[in-house]
Every structure is written in structure tokens, then in C-alpha cells.
Write an enzyme that holds these catalytic residues in place. Structure first.
Site, PDB file in Angstrom:
ATOM      1  N   ASN A 109       5.763  -5.878  -3.590  1.00  0.00           N
ATOM      2  CA  ASN A 109       4.674  -4.825  -2.804  1.00  0.00           C
ATOM      3  C   ASN A 109       3.008  -6.085  -3.374  1.00  0.00           C
ATOM      4  OD1 ASN A 109       3.761  -4.413  -5.498  1.00  0.00           O
ATOM      5  ND2 ASN A 109       3.325  -2.296  -5.077  1.00  0.00           N
ATOM      6  N   CYS A 110       3.346  -6.998  -3.413  1.00  0.00           N
ATOM      7  CA  CYS A 110       2.585  -8.010  -3.978  1.00  0.00           C
ATOM      8  C   CYS A 110       2.293  -9.658  -2.999  1.00  0.00           C
ATOM      9  CB  CYS A 110       2.649  -8.997  -5.135  1.00  0.00           C
ATOM     10  SG  CYS A 110       2.869  -8.286  -6.561  1.00  0.00           S
ATOM     11  N   LEU A 111       0.822  -9.679  -2.449  1.00  0.00           N
ATOM     12  CA  LEU A 111       0.489 -10.272  -1.776  1.00  0.00           C
ATOM     13  C   LEU A 111       1.149 -12.007  -2.095  1.00  0.00           C
ATOM     14  CD1 LEU A 111      -2.232  -8.981  -0.490  1.00  0.00           C
ATOM     15  CD2 LEU A 111      -0.067  -8.610   0.683  1.00  0.00           C
TER      16      LEU A 111
END
Length: 111
Positions: A109-111
Site C-alpha cells: 500500500n506504499c506509493l
């Protein structure tokens, strides 16, 4: 960054600097990845790096920030299980930068 060269061995990285092959990780690789992020690894960093690797072995994924904070708090105590503590060690994104240095895949879920 596309490759690290350590002791004459070329280690491929993806476009964001994560290891392409998790088996390439070693403490020397961690030191170079940290250096590229402007981080000098202390014992406090290594404690979290080892916990990140434990988390990965236990759950087969890299933790997002919230589970990382909880996991660190469970294993290192409430004073270290805080976002601000982890932000000071691995700015600006402890889950992402810590996972990279620990030789793990990027948290999903990290950009």
C-alpha cells in the site's frame, strides 16, 4: 539506481531501489541501501531491520506503517512502537525505507 556493486558482485535493483532477488540481501547490502537513502545505520536501525525481516518471515509480506508500529511496540516496547520514533530512523516513510534496507519487497500500500 539499478544495481549495487558489493565486493565485485553486481546486485540488481528495481526502479525504486528494492532488491530484485531477496536472497541478495546481506548486512553490506543493507549498509549501501541505507547510504543511498542518506541513513547511517545504528543499532536502533538494525533492531527495526531485524524486526522487519521477522515480520516478513511470519506473515510473508512487508508491513505497512500501522502493522509495523504495532509489531515494533510488541517486540521493542511502547517507547519504540511509535510512528515518530520510526520516522526519525527511516524518513520519510519508515515502512517503505525500512523494508528496502531490510531487503524486503515494497509494502503493497506504499506509493
Amino acid at each position: 539506481m539499478s544495481n549495487l556493486v558489493i565486493e565485485g558482485r553486481e546486485i540488481p535493483l528495481d526502479k525504486e531501489g528494492f532488491l530484485r532477488n531477496l536472497d541478495d540481501w546481506s548486512p553490506a547490502v543493507a549498509e549501501q541501501l541505507a547510504h543511498a537513502e542518506g541513513i547511517e545505520l545504528s543499532e536502533a536501525h538494525w533492531q527495526v531491520v531485524r524486526l522487519l525481516q521477522d515480520f516478513y518471515r511470519e506473515f510473508e509480506l512487508s508491513p505497512a506503517m500501522r502493522p509495523l508500529v504495532k509489531y515494533v511496540g510488541q517486540h521493542l516496547g511502547a517507547d519504540k512502537g511509535r510512528s515518530i520514533y520510526l520516522m526519525q530512523l527511516f524518513p520519510p516513510s519508515p515502512a517503505k525505507i525500512g523494508s528496502k534496507i531490510a531487503g524486503l519487497p515494497k509494502p503493497t500500500n506504499c506509493l
